[in-house]
Structures are given as structure tokens and as C-alpha cells.
Design a protein around this motif. Structure first.
Motif, PDB file in Angstrom:
ATOM      1  N   UNK A  47       0.739  -1.232  -0.047  1.00 39.91           N
ATOM      2  CA  UNK A  47      -0.182  -0.092   0.060  1.00 39.91           C
ATOM      3  C   UNK A  47       0.619   1.252   0.157  1.00 39.91           C
ATOM      4  N   UNK A  48       1.998   1.306   0.582  1.00 37.63           N
ATOM      5  CA  UNK A  48       2.882   2.292   0.626  1.00 37.63           C
ATOM      6  C   UNK A  48       3.326   2.607  -0.533  1.00 37.63           C
ATOM      7  N   UNK A  49       3.793   1.590  -1.206  1.00 40.30           N
ATOM      8  CA  UNK A  49       4.546   1.550  -2.787  1.00 40.30           C
ATOM      9  C   UNK A  49       3.532   2.007  -3.699  1.00 40.30           C
ATOM     10  N   UNK A  50       2.163   1.407  -3.598  1.00 35.40           N
ATOM     11  CA  UNK A  50       1.203   1.938  -4.643  1.00 35.40           C
ATOM     12  C   UNK A  50       0.642   3.173  -4.364  1.00 35.40           C
ATOM     13  N   UNK A  51       0.706   4.029  -3.311  1.00 43.84           N
ATOM     14  CA  UNK A  51       0.238   5.352  -2.873  1.00 43.84           C
ATOM     15  C   UNK A  51       1.541   6.274  -3.606  1.00 43.84           C
ATOM     16  N   UNK A  52       2.587   5.940  -3.378  1.00 41.11           N
ATOM     17  CA  UNK A  52       3.693   6.650  -3.820  1.00 41.11           C
ATOM     18  C   UNK A  52       3.822   6.670  -5.162  1.00 41.11           C
ATOM     19  N   UNK A  53       3.639   5.485  -5.733  1.00 42.03           N
ATOM     20  CA  UNK A  53       3.511   5.036  -7.391  1.00 42.03           C
ATOM     21  C   UNK A  53       2.251   6.128  -7.938  1.00 42.03           C
ATOM     22  N   UNK A  54       1.083   6.287  -7.343  1.00 41.67           N
ATOM     23  CA  UNK A  54      -0.004   7.214  -7.707  1.00 41.67           C
ATOM     24  C   UNK A  54       0.166   8.504  -7.580  1.00 41.67           C
ATOM     25  N   UNK A  55       0.976   8.725  -6.583  1.00 37.22           N
ATOM     26  CA  UNK A  55       1.305  10.215  -6.157  1.00 37.22           C
ATOM     27  C   UNK A  55       2.327  10.940  -7.130  1.00 37.22           C
ATOM     28  N   UNK A  56       3.239  10.234  -7.442  1.00 40.76           N
ATOM     29  CA  UNK A  56       4.123  10.789  -8.271  1.00 40.76           C
ATOM     30  C   UNK A  56       3.703  10.447  -9.660  1.00 40.76           C
ATOM     31  N   UNK A  57       2.843   9.464  -9.991  1.00 43.19           N
ATOM     32  CA  UNK A  57       2.299   9.568 -11.282  1.00 43.19           C
ATOM     33  C   UNK A  57       1.370  10.574 -11.563  1.00 43.19           C
ATOM     34  N   UNK A  58       0.598  11.243 -10.656  1.00 46.96           N
ATOM     35  CA  UNK A  58      -0.222  12.388 -10.629  1.00 46.96           C
ATOM     36  C   UNK A  58       0.453  13.608 -10.879  1.00 46.96           C
ATOM     37  N   UNK A  59       1.760  13.754 -10.204  1.00 39.09           N
ATOM     38  CA  UNK A  59       2.616  14.841 -10.507  1.00 39.09           C
ATOM     39  C   UNK A  59       3.214  14.732 -11.923  1.00 39.09           C
ATOM     40  N   UNK A  60       3.505  13.502 -12.307  1.00 37.34           N
ATOM     41  CA  UNK A  60       4.069  13.505 -13.710  1.00 37.34           C
ATOM     42  C   UNK A  60       2.942  13.897 -14.799  1.00 37.34           C
ATOM     43  N   UNK A  61       1.859  13.625 -14.435  1.00 41.97           N
ATOM     44  CA  UNK A  61       0.805  13.797 -15.443  1.00 41.97           C
ATOM     45  C   UNK A  61       0.481  15.401 -15.481  1.00 41.97           C
ATOM     46  N   UNK A  62       0.357  15.871 -14.265  1.00 41.02           N
ATOM     47  CA  UNK A  62      -0.108  17.541 -14.011  1.00 41.02           C
ATOM     48  C   UNK A  62       1.072  18.186 -14.329  1.00 41.02           C
ATOM     49  N   UNK A  63       2.318  17.821 -14.409  1.00 39.22           N
ATOM     50  CA  UNK A  63       3.563  18.759 -14.190  1.00 39.22           C
ATOM     51  C   UNK A  63       3.436  19.444 -15.716  1.00 39.22           C
ATOM     52  N   UNK A  64       4.264  20.576 -15.768  1.00 36.63           N
ATOM     53  CA  UNK A  64       4.324  21.102 -17.069  1.00 36.63           C
ATOM     54  C   UNK A  64       5.333  20.207 -18.032  1.00 36.63           C
ATOM     55  N   UNK A  65       5.138  20.197 -19.437  1.00 41.99           N
ATOM     56  CA  UNK A  65       5.819  19.552 -20.050  1.00 41.99           C
ATOM     57  C   UNK A  65       7.675  19.875 -20.205  1.00 41.99           C
ATOM     58  N   UNK A  66       8.280  18.953 -20.069  1.00 40.41           N
ATOM     59  CA  UNK A  66       9.810  19.235 -20.207  1.00 40.41           C
ATOM     60  C   UNK A  66      10.287  19.666 -18.736  1.00 40.41           C
ATOM     61  N   UNK A  67       9.427  19.809 -17.868  1.00 36.17           N
ATOM     62  CA  UNK A  67       9.929  20.364 -16.545  1.00 36.17           C
ATOM     63  C   UNK A  67      10.511  19.444 -15.799  1.00 36.17           C
ATOM     64  N   UNK A  68      11.362  19.882 -14.665  1.00 36.28           N
ATOM     65  CA  UNK A  68      12.215  19.218 -13.764  1.00 36.28           C
ATOM     66  C   UNK A  68      11.133  18.249 -12.706  1.00 36.28           C
ATOM     67  N   UNK A  69       9.938  19.079 -12.652  1.00 33.16           N
ATOM     68  CA  UNK A  69       8.848  18.370 -11.796  1.00 33.16           C
ATOM     69  C   UNK A  69       8.310  17.032 -12.522  1.00 33.16           C
ATOM     70  N   UNK A  70       8.112  17.216 -13.946  1.00 34.10           N
ATOM     71  CA  UNK A  70       7.590  16.419 -14.615  1.00 34.10           C
ATOM     72  C   UNK A  70       8.733  14.900 -14.739  1.00 34.10           C
TER      73      UNK A  70
END
Length: 371
Positions: A47-70
Motif C-alpha cells: 500500500x505504501x509503494x502503490x500510494x507513492x506510485x500513484x502520487x508520483x504518477x499524478x505529479x508526472x501527469x499534471x506537471x508542465x511538459x519538459x519540466x524538472x517536476x515532470x
């Protein structure tokens, strides 16, 4: 000579010598109480791994293209999706009625969204059958070290295409096969196992067909929902592209990790249990790369092949006890490699020395009896 299984000669049981049986029993005595699984560890880690996976996945999807956060989101999501995903390996080694809720949760949070329901990996248990291991009938073994280097390059080149294979399998092949029984047989034989050996041919077990059809329907429904949301503009094309890249990178981590799981030097003939263990590799170096590429106990692959029932959270303790308790000349010590690169280097050097006429891959690509 022993009777062949799917084109492979069976090993002589006498080849599993008394010394091997003796040191294996000594090893079992050293780790006897470590075979007990801890459901709490499984649930918390997953559950910890899955929560972090989806949290980072949301950051990746919502971050500006070609940014450090992406980039941070992409790397974090792929690492944690990989870790959460590798619990599939633990699931297929569990008894059918053990931790049923965990298996369903894994499918709901990882298996269906990533189009990799765990029942598709049920063939993994064949990889531990010493009559099939290292032969063309083994879905997870390719003789890369005893074939020209081009075969290793060909293997790696498949990684970016893995998500496409999954999309076709559940979005096209599954619904078509429900309508056409003869095509269904082809799908059950050629496209219903999670394998790295493209020449693997074996029909999906009839006893598990109902389970397979249920998860196929769930995966197809999931794809239909994604399609509708895309058509209505809720999901943009760039999001689908990003999702493809994320899944491809996640699966590629495992694809690359496989290169240091075994020596991959067998020529296709059956192997004894002792030879199966000696063909497998433990990665003993504790570096950040080992942590990333070998989550959930995958670094102790030789130990896992010796005792497949050992839960992942006890593999480290078991390995330490064996290294302290087994004699200096124990065959188990020969399975250790200092790093991922040490294991891959052996494979690469061996493959570079193998000419095409000497290639063991010819035995894999030769027609084999349908099973």
C-alpha cells in the motif's frame, strides 16, 4: 535417454548428487523458521509503494511538459509502480486460498490499471520446474549467453513495445476471442502468459479460464472508459502519451533486471535442480541501483530458486544465515555477484564469443509440439 518434454531432454535424476542434496538440507535447517509469511508486511509495503506510485504518477501527469517536476514524477512513479508490480511474483507463489484479499487489491490497484492481472503470470511456476527450466518450454528463459550478442539487443529492443502488446491483448484480442471460439484457442495458447520467451507455446489452463475471462472483461471495460473520457475531452492525447511512456519505463525496469537474474547459458537441454540453482544469480552489493532494480527480494534470485516458498521479507536474513553457516566450498556461494553489472558483463562477454552457427537460440526458434 529420458523422454522429451516440449522438445527438451529431461535431466537424469541421478545427476542431483548426494552432496547437493546434503548441503541443500543443511541450508533448509539454517532457515527453517523463515518460511512464514507476514501479511502485515505485505500490506504495508504494497500500500505504501502503490500510494507513492500513484502520487508520483499524478505529479508526472499534471506537471508542465519538459519540466524538472515532470521528470521527478516520471522517475518516482516508474520506480514505485515497478516495486508495487513485483508483488505479482509473490502472489503466484502463494497457495490459492492464502491472502485472497491481497490478491484482489493488487489487481484493483495495479493489475487492471496497468493491464497486467496476476493470473497472466500463473505460468511462472513452470519456471521453477527443473524439468522445464532453461529449456524452450520455459517461458522466462532465453539462452542469451550462448547466442550471438544480437539476440540480447533484440531482447532489449522489445521493452518500448510492451505496453502496446498489452493494449492489443486486452483491447482487441480479448473481445474478438469471446466472439470466435477458434480464435479464442489461439489467444489462450499464444497470448495468455506473461513471458520473455517469444517462442513459448502452451495453452492456458482450463481450470483458470473463468478467472482469466473476468479480468479480461475488467481490463476491456477500463480501456473503454479511458476511450470515452478521451473522446469527451476529459483526457487529452498528451496524457495518453505520457501514460504510455510511464508504463513502458516501468516494464523496462523489469525487462532490464531480468538480464542479471540468470546466467542464460543453457543450450536447451533439461537441467537438474542443482543446475537450476547454479544458473541463477544473487546480487549481493547494496547500492541504490540494486534497491531500484531488485525490489521485493528479487536480488536473491538463486536463493529463491532453491527455496521458492521463502517470503520476500525473509530472503535477506536467510541469505545472511546461509553465508555464515554453509561451508566455504558450498555451491551456493558461486551464485553471488557483486552487482547487476557483474552479472550482465558475464552474459555480454559470453554472447560476444558465440557465433551464429553455435547459437542455442536455434533450439528455441525450432517448431515445438503444441501443449
Amino acid at each position: 535417454m529420458n523422454a522429451p518434454v516440449d522438445g527438451a531432454e529431461l535431466p537424469d535424476p541421478a545427476a542431483d548428487t548426494a552432496p547437493h542434496a546434503e548441503w541443500r538440507e543443511d541450508a533448509r535447517r539454517l532457515i527453517g523458521e523463515l518460511f512464514q509469511r507476514s501479511p502485515a508486511i505485505y500490506w504495508v509495503d504494497f500500500l505504501a509503494s502503490t500510494s507513492l506510485a500513484w502520487a508520483f504518477g499524478a505529479l508526472y501527469m499534471l506537471a508542465d511538459g519538459w519540466s524538472a517536476w515532470q521528470l521527478v514524477g516520471l522517475l518516482g512513479a516508474s520506480v514505485f509502480f515497478f516495486r508495487a508490480g513485483t508483488f505479482i511474483h509473490e502472489i503466484v507463489h502463494m497457495p490459492a486460498r492464502q491472502m485472497v484479499g491481497f490478491k484482489r487489491a493488487w489487481n484493483a490497484l495495479i493489475g487492471i490499471p496497468l493491464l497486467m492481472p496476476w493470473i497472466m503470470y500463473r505460468n511462472h511456476t513452470e519456471h521453477h520446474n527443473h524439468r522445464l527450466f532453461g529449456t524452450p518450454a520455459d517461458g522466462e528463459y532465453l539462452p542469451l549467453a550462448s547466442s550471438p550478442i544480437g539476440e540480447t539487443i533484440k531482447y532489449l529492443a522489445q521493452a518500448p513495445l510492451l505496453p502496446l502488446f498489452q493494449l492489443v491483448r486486452f483491447g482487441v484480442l480479448a473481445p474478438l476471442s469471446w466472439l470466435f471460439p477458434r480464435f479464442r484457442e489461439w489467444v489462450l495458447t499464444r497470448a495468455s502468459a506473461a513471458v520473455s520467451n517469444p517462442y513459448y507455446r502452451k495453452r492456458f489452463p482450463r481450470r483458470d479460464e473463468r478467472h482469466l475471462k473476468m479480468v479480461e472483461a475488467l481490463c476491456f471495460a477500463y480501456l473503454v472508459v479511458l476511450g470515452v473520457l478521451t473522446w469527451r475531452g476529459v483526457i487529452e492525447a498528451r496524457h495518453l502519451g505520457r501514460a504510455y511512456i510511464l508504463v513502458a519505463l516501468t516494464l523496462a525496469l523489469n525487462w532490464v533486471r531480468n538480464l542479471a537474474a540468470h546466467r542464460y547459458g543453457n543450450d536447451g537441454r533439461g537441467m537438474t535442480l542443482a543446475q537450476q540453482v547454479e544458473d541463477s544469480i544473487n546480487i549481493t552489493g547494496q547500492t541504490w541501483l540494486t534497491v531500484v532494480l531488485f525490489p521485493v527480494g528479487l536480488r536473491y534470485h538463486a536463493l529463491h530458486h532453491m527455496f521458492p516458498a521463502l517470503p520476500y521479507h525473509n530472503l535477506g536474513r536467510a541469505h545472511q544465515r546461509l553465508m555464515e553457516g554453509l561451508p566455504a566450498d558450498s555451491p551456493y556461494r558461486s551464485t553471488n555477484r557483486a552487482s547487476f553489472f557483474a552479472g550482465v558483463r558475464e552474459l555480454w562477454v559470453s554472447a560476444r564469443r558465440t557465433s551464429r552457427p553455435q547459437s542455442s537460440m536455434q533450439r528455441w526458434s525450432a517448431p515445438t509440439p503444441r501443449t
